[in-house]
Design a protein around this motif. Structure first.
Motif, PDB file in Angstrom:
ATOM      1  N   THR A 107      47.066  33.690  58.208  1.00 19.46           N
ATOM      2  CA  THR A 107      46.985  34.683  57.176  1.00 19.46           C
ATOM      3  C   THR A 107      47.594  34.197  55.785  1.00 19.46           C
ATOM      4  N   PHE A 108      47.890  32.910  55.710  1.00 17.46           N
ATOM      5  CA  PHE A 108      48.626  32.055  54.497  1.00 17.46           C
ATOM      6  C   PHE A 108      47.570  31.111  54.427  1.00 17.46           C
ATOM      7  N   LYS A 109      47.151  30.835  53.361  1.00 14.76           N
ATOM      8  CA  LYS A 109      46.238  29.867  52.988  1.00 14.76           C
ATOM      9  C   LYS A 109      46.765  28.469  53.193  1.00 14.76           C
ATOM     10  N   THR A 110      46.289  27.702  54.192  1.00 13.39           N
ATOM     11  CA  THR A 110      46.663  26.366  54.306  1.00 13.39           C
ATOM     12  C   THR A 110      45.338  25.394  54.090  1.00 13.39           C
ATOM     13  N   GLU A 111      45.779  24.186  53.567  1.00  7.58           N
ATOM     14  CA  GLU A 111      44.823  23.084  53.244  1.00  7.58           C
ATOM     15  C   GLU A 111      45.483  21.718  53.524  1.00  7.58           C
ATOM     16  N   ASN A 112      44.661  20.911  54.072  1.00  9.11           N
ATOM     17  CA  ASN A 112      45.149  19.411  54.054  1.00  9.11           C
ATOM     18  C   ASN A 112      46.502  19.224  54.594  1.00  9.11           C
ATOM     19  N   ASP A 113      46.715  19.815  55.720  1.00  7.11           N
ATOM     20  CA  ASP A 113      47.733  19.803  56.521  1.00  7.11           C
ATOM     21  C   ASP A 113      48.382  18.211  56.720  1.00  7.11           C
ATOM     22  N   ALA A 114      47.503  17.495  56.909  1.00 10.44           N
ATOM     23  CA  ALA A 114      47.922  16.048  57.473  1.00 10.44           C
ATOM     24  C   ALA A 114      48.957  15.521  56.083  1.00 10.44           C
ATOM     25  N   LEU A 115      48.160  15.913  55.020  1.00 10.39           N
ATOM     26  CA  LEU A 115      49.066  15.077  53.718  1.00 10.39           C
ATOM     27  C   LEU A 115      50.280  15.739  53.572  1.00 10.39           C
TER      28      LEU A 115
END
Length: 483
Positions: A107-115
């Motif tokens: 529900t929370f926007k997540t992007e580019n987790d590896a970074l």
């Protein structure tokens, strides 16, 4: 108190006897309301500020040591910022300013987790080299395993996901950046496609630093090397581009000469993406010497990629992309840490040596441009550059600057709203930023603003929402490198 407080119509000012500059307190990080109506000192060593919205209590307590702050940040990560399948990122808050309402379940926007997870892997690598504590190694490799999961979940060797979520319904897809897939290899998981160069640099930088700072045995190093070279091989085999599950190339996954040298719309990516792919190929060849990587490196060299690297930070002052700084300094770091470990007798040494003078010129000019930001990450990488590659002329300033910034980071990492546009102690830049927002020339203290990520503009005069808590690993990355 060894200081004097002044209440104003917009916050409070504290003048210190032991510091050159005053501290300014405004916004919900420090105060309930802005207009100070009453100020009172107490014999119990605290100051009470009264506004229409409530009371604010300032205690005269000794500041936490950096080691104490690092310990508390570690606990913060374990309690809120670690999430399946083994990633460390910022978290959202359902309720304004309430850390007990934290969310990172989709529900929370997540992007580019590896970074974002890279910084914790690197922090644990630096820590392990100092302590040799098996627990530090275990914690670092656990996050690396989570980063590797982002490739495993796609079912396509060498293709990372932007992020992955467990037991979630697939969000509605609109455009390339919102393409979600049900994993065919990891039951119950969905993953986000259209992987960007941001994700790739975080993924590969994590493997590179884990190889040298966390892996001890030959089998550990071989496993990490295989993960690294799989991604690089996938990029090279797809004409220096990243092909998604649907067969299309991703929006930002391109390192090919046609895009970087011939497409005027890709000018901003020319230098940074050239730097990335050349370093990826160098490190891949170091890990697993192969004609594939050597020939690709020489091919790109013939397409003037060395010149691209040399000019990778040539931009208009109004077009500075702080995100691109992150995408260039992590490849710089990979080169900095790899080069001293390349044997002069190895087949990789000639390749590394051929670009080393270019890397030096590019790094030193790039760092000179961003030095005034006092970024924990860029200063730490500059410190490592001075240690392993070439001593910078003003490297004596690096450790004091890093220490100052570490001390300025507040323990409370909520991105509280902050506004500094009314202040008289900054110089307004004649150029707005690339988003047309006003920005300052001089840097305000980190604990008087809301930005704690390395890909944002530290000179913006306002920001924050109160609905996010920053990733403490950004602090730990610099702390463990320094101590």
């Amino acid at each position: 108190f060894d200081s004097i407080f002044f209440g104003t119509t917009q916050g409070a000012i504290q003048f210190h006897s032991t510091k050159d500059s005053p501290s300014y307190y405004i916004g919900p990080r420090y105060m309930a309301g802005e207009r100070v109506q009453l100020l009172a000192y107490s014999s119990q060593s605290f100051v009470l500020l009264v506004t229409k919205k409530g009371l604010s209590l300032f205690k005269n307590e000794r500041d936490l040591s950096l080691h104490q702050k690092a310990f508390l940040y570690e606990q913060m990560i374990l309690s809120r910022h670690w999430r399946q399948p083994g990633l460390v990122t910022q978290v959202g808050l359902k309720q304004y300013g309430d850390i007990s309402s934290y969310i990172h379940d989709g529900t929370f926007k997540t992007e580019n987790d590896a970074l974002w997870s890279f910084y914790y892997v690197a922090a644990k690598g630096f820590q392990y080299q100092t302590t040799k504590d098996p627990l530090d190694k275990k914690e670092g490799l656990a996050i690396l395993q989570g980063i590797s999961f982002l490739v495993d979940v796609t079912g396509i060797p060498g293709l990372p996901a932007r992020c992955a979520l467990y037991n979630q319904s697939i969000p509605s897809s609109v455009g390339n950046r919102n393409k979600w897939y049900t994993s065919t290899t990891k039951k119950g998981w969905i993953w986000k496609g259209d992987c960007s160069s941001d994700s790739v640099v975080g993924q590969l930088a994590s493997y590179a630093i884990a190889y040298d700072f966390l892996a001890d045995s030959d089998s550990e190093k071989a496993s990490i090397a295989a993960s690294f070279t799989s991604i690089v091989s996938y990029i090279v085999s797809n004409h220096f581009k990243l092909k998604d599950k649907d067969g299309n190339y991703t929006t930002w996954g391109f390192w090919d000469p046609a895009n970087l040298n011939e497409n005027p719309d890709r000018f901003d990516e020319r230098g940074v993406n050239s730097l990335q792919i050349l370093v990826y190929l160098l490190v891949a060849h170091r890990f697993q010497p192969s004609p594939l990587f050597k020939d690709a490196f020489l091919f790109l060299q013939s397409h003037n990629y060395f010149d691209n690297v040399l000019n990778q930070k040539v931009v208009s002052p109004s077009e500075v992309n702080f995100s691109d700084d992150q995408l260039s300094f992590l490849p710089f770091l990979m080169f900095i840490l790899s080069f001293p470990r390349v044997s002069p007798d190895s087949s990789s040494f000639v390749l590394f040596a051929s670009i080393k003078p270019i890397i030096e010129l590019s790094f030193e000019r790039s760092f000179a441009y961003v030095k005034h930001e006092r970024s924990l990450a860029w200063h730490t990488i500059a410190l490592l550059y001075s240690k392993y590659i070439k001593c910078l002329d003003d490297d004596d300033d690096l450790i004091p600057s890093i220490t100052k910034t570490l001390n300025e980071w507040p323990f409370d990492l909520i991105n509280w709203p902050s506004s500094n546009a009314h202040r008289l102690d900054f110089i307004l830049s004649p150029w707005p930023d690339r988003g047309h927002k006003p920005q300052s020339v001089n840097l305000l203290p980190y604990n008087e603003r809301s930005l704690f990520r390395f890909n944002g503009n530290p000179f913006l005069l306002s920001g924050g929402s109160g609905f996010e808590e920053a990733n403490p690993a950004n602090f730990l990355f610099a702390f463990y490198a320094l101590f």
